[in-house]
Design an enzyme around this catalytic site. Structure first.
Site, PDB file in Angstrom:
ATOM      1  N   GLY A 264       2.618   9.311  35.133  1.00 29.78           N
ATOM      2  CA  GLY A 264       3.545  10.769  35.020  1.00 29.78           C
ATOM      3  C   GLY A 264       3.106  11.338  36.510  1.00 29.78           C
TER       4      GLY A 264
ATOM      5  N   GLU B 132      -2.468   5.283  34.277  1.00 29.58           N
ATOM      6  CA  GLU B 132      -1.555   4.468  34.618  1.00 29.58           C
ATOM      7  C   GLU B 132      -0.112   4.891  35.373  1.00 29.58           C
ATOM      8  OE1 GLU B 132       0.340   4.096  29.970  1.00 29.58           O
ATOM      9  OE2 GLU B 132      -1.497   2.892  30.462  1.00 29.58           O
ATOM     10  N   PRO B 133      -0.528   5.252  36.461  1.00 31.23           N
ATOM     11  CA  PRO B 133       0.657   5.848  37.226  1.00 31.23           C
ATOM     12  C   PRO B 133       1.458   4.684  37.932  1.00 31.23           C
ATOM     13  CG  PRO B 133      -1.678   6.143  38.655  1.00 31.23           C
ATOM     14  CD  PRO B 133      -1.779   5.443  37.212  1.00 31.23           C
ATOM     15  N   GLY B 134       2.834   5.105  37.971  1.00 29.32           N
ATOM     16  CA  GLY B 134       3.603   3.891  38.657  1.00 29.32           C
ATOM     17  C   GLY B 134       4.197   4.822  39.723  1.00 29.32           C
TER      18      GLY B 134
ATOM     19  N   ARG C  55      18.818   6.630  40.182  1.00 31.16           N
ATOM     20  CA  ARG C  55      18.270   7.669  39.632  1.00 31.16           C
ATOM     21  C   ARG C  55      19.239   9.104  39.762  1.00 31.16           C
ATOM     22  NH1 ARG C  55      14.258   9.903  41.601  1.00 31.16           N
ATOM     23  NH2 ARG C  55      13.237  10.401  39.648  1.00 31.16           N
TER      24      ARG C  55
ATOM     25  N   TYR D 182      19.585  11.004  36.339  1.00 29.52           N
ATOM     26  CA  TYR D 182      18.789  12.121  35.903  1.00 29.52           C
ATOM     27  C   TYR D 182      19.064  13.335  36.882  1.00 29.52           C
ATOM     28  CZ  TYR D 182      15.858   8.041  34.887  1.00 29.52           C
ATOM     29  OH  TYR D 182      15.463   6.886  34.425  1.00 29.52           O
TER      30      TYR D 182
ATOM     31  N   CYS E  32      33.096   2.062  41.847  1.00 22.12           N
ATOM     32  CA  CYS E  32      34.471   2.443  41.435  1.00 22.12           C
ATOM     33  C   CYS E  32      34.408   3.523  40.078  1.00 22.12           C
ATOM     34  CB  CYS E  32      35.313   1.220  41.090  1.00 22.12           C
ATOM     35  SG  CYS E  32      36.750   1.783  40.751  1.00 22.12           S
ATOM     36  N   GLU E  33      33.640   4.495  40.547  1.00 23.95           N
ATOM     37  CA  GLU E  33      33.458   5.549  39.585  1.00 23.95           C
ATOM     38  C   GLU E  33      33.140   6.979  40.368  1.00 23.95           C
ATOM     39  OE1 GLU E  33      31.065   5.280  36.063  1.00 23.95           O
ATOM     40  OE2 GLU E  33      31.057   3.188  36.059  1.00 23.95           O
TER      41      GLU E  33
ATOM     42  N   TYR F 166      11.281   2.898  40.744  1.00 23.76           N
ATOM     43  CA  TYR F 166      12.491   3.279  39.950  1.00 23.76           C
ATOM     44  C   TYR F 166      13.653   2.992  40.707  1.00 23.76           C
ATOM     45  CZ  TYR F 166       8.780   4.628  36.725  1.00 23.76           C
ATOM     46  OH  TYR F 166       7.516   4.842  35.924  1.00 23.76           O
TER      47      TYR F 166
HETATM   48  N1  LLP Z   1       2.922   4.470  31.158  1.00 24.92           N
HETATM   49  C1  LLP Z   1       3.826   4.524  30.132  1.00 24.92           C
HETATM   50  C2  LLP Z   1       3.490   4.202  28.641  1.00 24.92           C
HETATM   51  C3  LLP Z   1       5.087   4.915  30.797  1.00 24.92           C
HETATM   52  O1  LLP Z   1       6.176   4.729  29.672  1.00 24.92           O
HETATM   53  C4  LLP Z   1       5.439   4.941  31.870  1.00 24.92           C
HETATM   54  C5  LLP Z   1       6.782   5.300  32.393  1.00 24.92           C
HETATM   55  C6  LLP Z   1       4.196   5.052  32.972  1.00 24.92           C
HETATM   56  C7  LLP Z   1       3.067   4.857  32.509  1.00 24.92           C
HETATM   57  C8  LLP Z   1       4.244   5.263  34.458  1.00 24.92           C
HETATM   58  O2  LLP Z   1       4.986   6.730  34.575  1.00 24.92           O
HETATM   59  P1  LLP Z   1       4.973   7.032  36.216  1.00 24.92           P
HETATM   60  O3  LLP Z   1       3.408   7.394  36.569  1.00 24.92           O
HETATM   61  O4  LLP Z   1       5.602   6.234  36.961  1.00 24.92           O
HETATM   62  O5  LLP Z   1       5.662   8.400  35.846  1.00 24.92           O
HETATM   63  N2  LLP Z   1      13.071   6.014  35.387  1.00 24.92           N
HETATM   64  C9  LLP Z   1      12.449   7.028  35.438  1.00 24.92           C
HETATM   65  C10 LLP Z   1      10.947   6.979  35.051  1.00 24.92           C
HETATM   66  C11 LLP Z   1      10.746   6.392  33.755  1.00 24.92           C
HETATM   67  C12 LLP Z   1       9.355   6.341  33.530  1.00 24.92           C
HETATM   68  C13 LLP Z   1       9.050   5.592  32.230  1.00 24.92           C
HETATM   69  N3  LLP Z   1       7.835   5.243  31.658  1.00 24.92           N
HETATM   70  C14 LLP Z   1      12.507   7.873  36.839  1.00 24.92           C
HETATM   71  O6  LLP Z   1      13.331   7.202  37.689  1.00 24.92           O
HETATM   72  O7  LLP Z   1      12.178   8.777  37.179  1.00 24.92           O
END
Ligand code: LLP
Length: 418
Positions: free
Chosen positions: A232, A275-277, A314, A318, A347-348, A376
């Site tokens: 997050g 666990e950052p993505g 995105r 959102y 086409c939207e 994402y």
């Molecule tokens: N751990 C778990 C259990 C998760 O469900 C997620 C993301 C993460 C870690 C990584 O979260 P991050 O650090 O990337 O915020 N598609 C959306 C974001 C959905 C995130 C889903 N879960 C967007 O584009 O903003």
């Protein structure tokens, strides 16, 4: 040669190295995802060095961007990964991770999903009492983790808040007696608990508050080897308006204190995970697209381009904001800016990438670049309207450009239709 009409992120970061956006689109065609290895590695290192605490294992959340070439870099930098589906497990293993370096955190998993991880020796975290019961039947006498809802959520949109009262995720803390009972009855070993409060916090308070709750709660379990605090961690999407990055120094100091205090009370040292993505891959990726022209309807100006919501979902999903840069090869571009809606070719009517954005008058052939698209972005893209998915290019640390995913073809669109 080209000039940048708006934005300076790619200049400041030397994003394109010795190449440039016009050369890239000419070679690989438009639209195009482009990543920068130096930025990706620097973000991985920032996360690795978040705390001084030694027994700390950051995981990269592969859902944000699962390109195998990027996953191999994650592995080289020494992070582990978190996965949320058999497909993500498959990709992580294909990238060379050992099953012990994977954490599987599914939601509403089927027996097949769970067995996929069990057969490969990947530790699973279950996120409901019924999923724990299902897991116990499939794999008694084993290690397991449980995802709890720490009661505090956060996120940039309701759709990505994953803790608190309005979410499908996690086991509520008041169900812990039931959890303990199922664990004891099936001779399971609860080695870890985890949380994920939601995606994109820029203020550390909600994360610290939820972590305080989780650590307090963790003391009711004697067997823990690790606590995973989830992802997050936000990035500043509004850099052009001066938005500042997340204060990682402050966060690191607070986490170090909390980890040491927890161990003192728990009576032994455990491992902490995050666990950052997005934080890792987002700023390392941009999308290049072609401006197709301008159009006026009533009081609105539309800037058309070939980046529809098939390429970047995105904004429509959102209402997300992404900074935009514009490049031109024209000698005398018009620099006066005015508000316009940036729209794609789908086409939207909802196919809007940016609303009321102040941009200069552009022409066919100018390039529009969407910033902060490395998380994402491609992962959520599609071939809607039968537009094959884009290629992905990596600008490596030595300045070379490497195709890390071929553009899909029309044949790819039809090949699975028997
Ligand atoms: N751990 C778990 C259990 C998760 O469900 C997620 C993301 C993460 C870690 C990584 O979260 P991050 O650090 O990337 O915020 N598609 C959306 C974001 C959905 C995130 C889903 N879960 C967007 O584009 O903003």
């Amino acid at each position: 040669m080209y000039s940048t009409l708006i934005g300076n992120y790619t200049k400041e970061t030397n994003f394109f190295h010795t190449t440039n956006p016009f050369e890239l689109l000419e070679k690989y065609s438009s639209p195009l995802y482009v990543y920068n290895e130096d930025i990706f590695r620097s973000k991985l290192r920032q996360i690795k060095n978040l705390v001084k605490y030694k027994n700390f294992i950051p995981h990269y959340s592969v859902k944000a961007n699962t390109n195998i070439h990027l996953l191999k870099i994650v592995k080289e930098e020494g992070l582990h990964v978190d996965t949320m589906s058999p497909g993500e497990i498959f990709m992580a293993l294909a990238a060379g991770f050992d099953p012990s370096e994977l954490f599987y955190i599914p939601n509403n998993a089927t027996i097949e999903d769970l067995n996929y991880a069990i057969e490969r020796g990947v530790l699973i975290s279950v996120d409901s009492v019924s999923q724990l019961q299902l897991y116990a039947k499939l794999n008694p006498n084993s290690n397991v983790a449980v995802r709890f809802n720490p009661g505090v959520g956060a996120g940039h949109h309701d759709k990505v808040v994953t803790a608190g009262k309005k979410t499908k995720f996690g086991v509520n803390m008041d169900e812990f007696e039931t959890v303990k009972k199922i664990i004891a009855e099936n001779n399971l070993n609860l080695v870890g608990i985890n949380q994920h409060i939601g995606s994109l916090f820029m203020d550390n308070n909600a994360f610290i508050e939820s972590t305080t709750n989780l650590l307090d709660f963790a003391k009711s379990f004697a067997s823990l080897e690790f606590i995973d605090l989830g992802g997050g961690f936000g990035i500043p999407y509004h850099k052009q308006s001066g938005e500042k990055p997340l204060d990682l120094v402050d966060l690191g100091i607070k986490l170090d204190e909390m980890f040491n205090q927890f161990n003192a009370e728990y009576g032994r040292e455990i491992c902490f995970q995050i666990e950052p993505g997005r934080f890792i891959s987002c700023e390392a990726g941009i999308i290049l697209g072609t401006v197709t022209g301008l159009k006026q309807n009533a009081h609105t100006t539309y800037l058309g381009c070939d980046i529809g919501f098939n390429v970047l979902a995105r904004p429509i999903m959102y209402d997300s904001y992404h900074d935009i840069e514009i490049y031109t090869q024209r000698d005398q571009p018009d620099l006066i800016k005015y508000p316009m809606n940036v729209v794609g070719n789908i086409c939207e009517s909802g196919d809007i990438i940016a609303k009321d954005r102040e941009l200069p008058h552009c022409h066919y052939g100018d390039i529009i670049a969407i910033m902060d698209a490395g998380a994402y972005g491609f992962a959520m893209s599609s071939s809607y309207n039968q537009r094959p998915r884009t290629a992905e290019i990596l600008i490596t640390s030595s300045g070379d450009e490497k195709v890390i995913r071929r553009r899909e073809t029309f044949e790819n669109l039809i090949e699975n239709m028997l």
